[in-house]
Design an enzyme around this catalytic site. Structure first.
Site, PDB file in Angstrom:
ATOM      1  N   ILE A  34     161.163  32.060  11.250  1.00 53.78           N
ATOM      2  CA  ILE A  34     160.741  32.287  10.072  1.00 53.78           C
ATOM      3  C   ILE A  34     159.392  31.763   9.784  1.00 53.78           C
ATOM      4  O   ILE A  34     158.412  32.650   9.630  1.00 53.78           O
ATOM      5  CB  ILE A  34     161.761  32.019   8.772  1.00 53.78           C
ATOM      6  CG1 ILE A  34     163.205  32.808   8.830  1.00 53.78           C
ATOM      7  CG2 ILE A  34     161.052  32.181   7.455  1.00 53.78           C
ATOM      8  CD1 ILE A  34     163.893  32.440   7.933  1.00 53.78           C
ATOM      9  N   ASP A  82     158.463  14.194  13.867  1.00 54.63           N
ATOM     10  CA  ASP A  82     159.759  14.596  12.862  1.00 54.63           C
ATOM     11  C   ASP A  82     159.484  14.398  11.722  1.00 54.63           C
ATOM     12  O   ASP A  82     158.964  13.048  11.257  1.00 54.63           O
ATOM     13  CB  ASP A  82     160.917  13.413  13.860  1.00 54.63           C
ATOM     14  CG  ASP A  82     162.143  13.627  13.087  1.00 54.63           C
ATOM     15  OD1 ASP A  82     162.389  13.962  11.759  1.00 54.63           O
ATOM     16  OD2 ASP A  82     163.276  13.248  13.624  1.00 54.63           O
ATOM     17  N   LYS A 142     153.693  15.141   0.565  1.00 62.67           N
ATOM     18  CA  LYS A 142     153.114  13.986   0.284  1.00 62.67           C
ATOM     19  C   LYS A 142     151.973  13.554   1.307  1.00 62.67           C
ATOM     20  O   LYS A 142     150.874  12.840   0.899  1.00 62.67           O
ATOM     21  CB  LYS A 142     154.227  12.580   0.514  1.00 62.67           C
ATOM     22  CG  LYS A 142     153.682  11.253  -0.038  1.00 62.67           C
ATOM     23  CD  LYS A 142     153.743  11.045  -1.511  1.00 62.67           C
ATOM     24  CE  LYS A 142     153.224   9.620  -2.041  1.00 62.67           C
ATOM     25  NZ  LYS A 142     153.009   9.605  -3.647  1.00 62.67           N
ATOM     26  N   SER A 159     163.316  27.300   0.810  1.00 65.85           N
ATOM     27  CA  SER A 159     164.302  27.089   0.120  1.00 65.85           C
ATOM     28  C   SER A 159     165.664  28.077   0.871  1.00 65.85           C
ATOM     29  O   SER A 159     165.706  28.640   1.906  1.00 65.85           O
ATOM     30  CB  SER A 159     164.351  26.990  -1.342  1.00 65.85           C
ATOM     31  OG  SER A 159     165.575  26.576  -1.706  1.00 65.85           O
ATOM     32  N   LYS A 177     168.956  21.930  -0.111  1.00 64.87           N
ATOM     33  CA  LYS A 177     168.048  22.972  -0.994  1.00 64.87           C
ATOM     34  C   LYS A 177     167.983  22.915  -2.126  1.00 64.87           C
ATOM     35  O   LYS A 177     166.934  23.429  -2.777  1.00 64.87           O
ATOM     36  CB  LYS A 177     168.672  24.493  -0.446  1.00 64.87           C
ATOM     37  CG  LYS A 177     168.455  24.564   1.189  1.00 64.87           C
ATOM     38  CD  LYS A 177     167.193  24.776   1.837  1.00 64.87           C
ATOM     39  CE  LYS A 177     166.992  25.163   3.308  1.00 64.87           C
ATOM     40  NZ  LYS A 177     165.799  24.921   3.913  1.00 64.87           N
ATOM     41  N   ILE A 206     167.954  36.858   7.311  1.00 62.57           N
ATOM     42  CA  ILE A 206     166.969  37.438   8.056  1.00 62.57           C
ATOM     43  C   ILE A 206     167.615  37.717   9.394  1.00 62.57           C
ATOM     44  O   ILE A 206     167.820  36.780  10.174  1.00 62.57           O
ATOM     45  CB  ILE A 206     165.822  36.453   8.056  1.00 62.57           C
ATOM     46  CG1 ILE A 206     165.532  36.111   6.436  1.00 62.57           C
ATOM     47  CG2 ILE A 206     164.813  37.123   8.751  1.00 62.57           C
ATOM     48  CD1 ILE A 206     164.835  37.303   5.594  1.00 62.57           C
TER      49      ILE A 206
END
Ligand code: COA
Length: 289
Positions: A34, A82, A142, A159, A177, A206
């Site tokens: 995606i 990661d 962040k 999400s 999520k 999807i």
């Protein structure tokens, strides 16, 4: 290939070809099904992209292929990162800014998933998914925060709809999520005054995505399509179009939104993993007794 975009995306498209000229997007999970196509759409519309991944080979290959969509060769692979490790994320952001000079948009898309019922889900398995999805999304934004503030940027969290109701075998993902939606909403309110927008895209089923490949058996595929009100599975392009909208000036007053792109699926209230419900669940639970 079904899941990638090419130059025809801009021909007859609703979007101007240079919509994102001069802009830079930082994408975690950019080599995945995606997020890769989200990146492709932005690159086809003039954006430069840094794609971040754990796997060296996969990330480099994806970056090379996406680069071919633009004459400028503007996709930077950032490998061996990661999202659970904040220091690594800071290094990734440094590499992106060093290469492109700025970051305007962030797509927090890295995710982990497997099908597992609560009875067999270990504490570490739950933590692993929450760490990748939720903590990883936090770390991503962040680490990009200074750039977002400087450039009045925009954030998209990837999400899901799993947590809108109880989806079996997905308690770990649903919990993660739900946290992502909460994080996005809070950031929309806290960062809005600084001109930074935060929104979520919640993809439904999807076609070709890793999640659907794992969740839908061939036998169940036709039935699955019928359960989607629009009578088809989503495409990666559907998610790419939503991404372009949310990062474009067309959505300059859209902040704190969760854009569900699922053909209306979640309103039907069934999820693909329901094909294993409840028989497999009860059998598994009994094996624990
Ligand atoms: N069912 C149940 N538990 C599982 C599991 C599964 N299919 N896969 C992993 N776990 C558990 C492990 O057993 C371990 O728990 P334990 O220590 O109690 O045994 C814990 O999760 C961590 O597993 P590990 O493989 O060490 O984690 P990782 O950080 O290397 O990888 C994932 C985590 C989610 C990325 C990995 O499971 C994976 O590759 N998933 C498929 C690919 C994917 O998720 N792609 C994204 C699509 S949205």
């Amino acid at each position: 290939m079904v899941n990638t975009l090419d130059a025809t995306f801009t021909r007859g498209s609703a979007w101007k070809p240079d919509l994102f000229k001069g802009k830079v997007v930082f994408v975690t999970g950019g080599a995945g099904t995606i997020c890769r196509v989200q990146t492709e759409a932005l690159v086809l519309l003039g954006c430069k992209a840094a794609i971040v991944g754990r796997s060296k080979d996969r990330t480099i290959k994806a970056a090379e292929e996406i680069s071919q969509l633009s004459s400028e060769g503007c996709v930077l692979p950032i490998c061996n990162i990661d999202v659970r490790n904040f220091k690594q994320m800071e290094d990734a952001v440094k590499q992106a800014v060093h290469a492109f000079g700025r970051i305007d948009y962030v797509i927090a898309g890295a995710a982990g998933n497997f099908i597992c019922d609560f009875a067999h889900l270990s504490a570490n398995a739950f933590k692993t998914v929450v760490d990748i999805d939720l903590l990883g999304s936090f770390n991503t934004v962040k680490a990009c925060f200074d750039e977002l503030l400087k450039n009045r940027g925009s954030i998209i969290f990837v999400s899901a709809t799993l947590h809108y109701y109880g989806v079996p075998y997905q308690s770990h993902v649903g919990a993660a999520k739900a946290g992502i939606d909460a994080l996005s909403n809070a950031l929309a309110v806290e960062l809005g005054p600084m001109g930074v927008r935060s929104n979520c895209i919640a993809p439904g089923p999807i076609e070709g995505s890793e999640g659907v490949k794992r969740l839908i058996t061939k036998q169940y595929a036709e039935n699955s399509r019928k359960m989607v009100p629009l009578q088809r599975l989503g495409t990666t392009r559907d998610i790419a179009e939503a991404t372009v909208f949310l990062l474009s000036p067309a959505s300059s007053y859209v902040n704190g939104a969760i854009l569900v792109v699922d053909g209306g699926s979640w309103h039907v209230g069934t999820h693909f993993s329901h094909n294993m419900y409840p028989d497999k669940l009860v059998k598994g639970m009994k094996s624990k007794l």
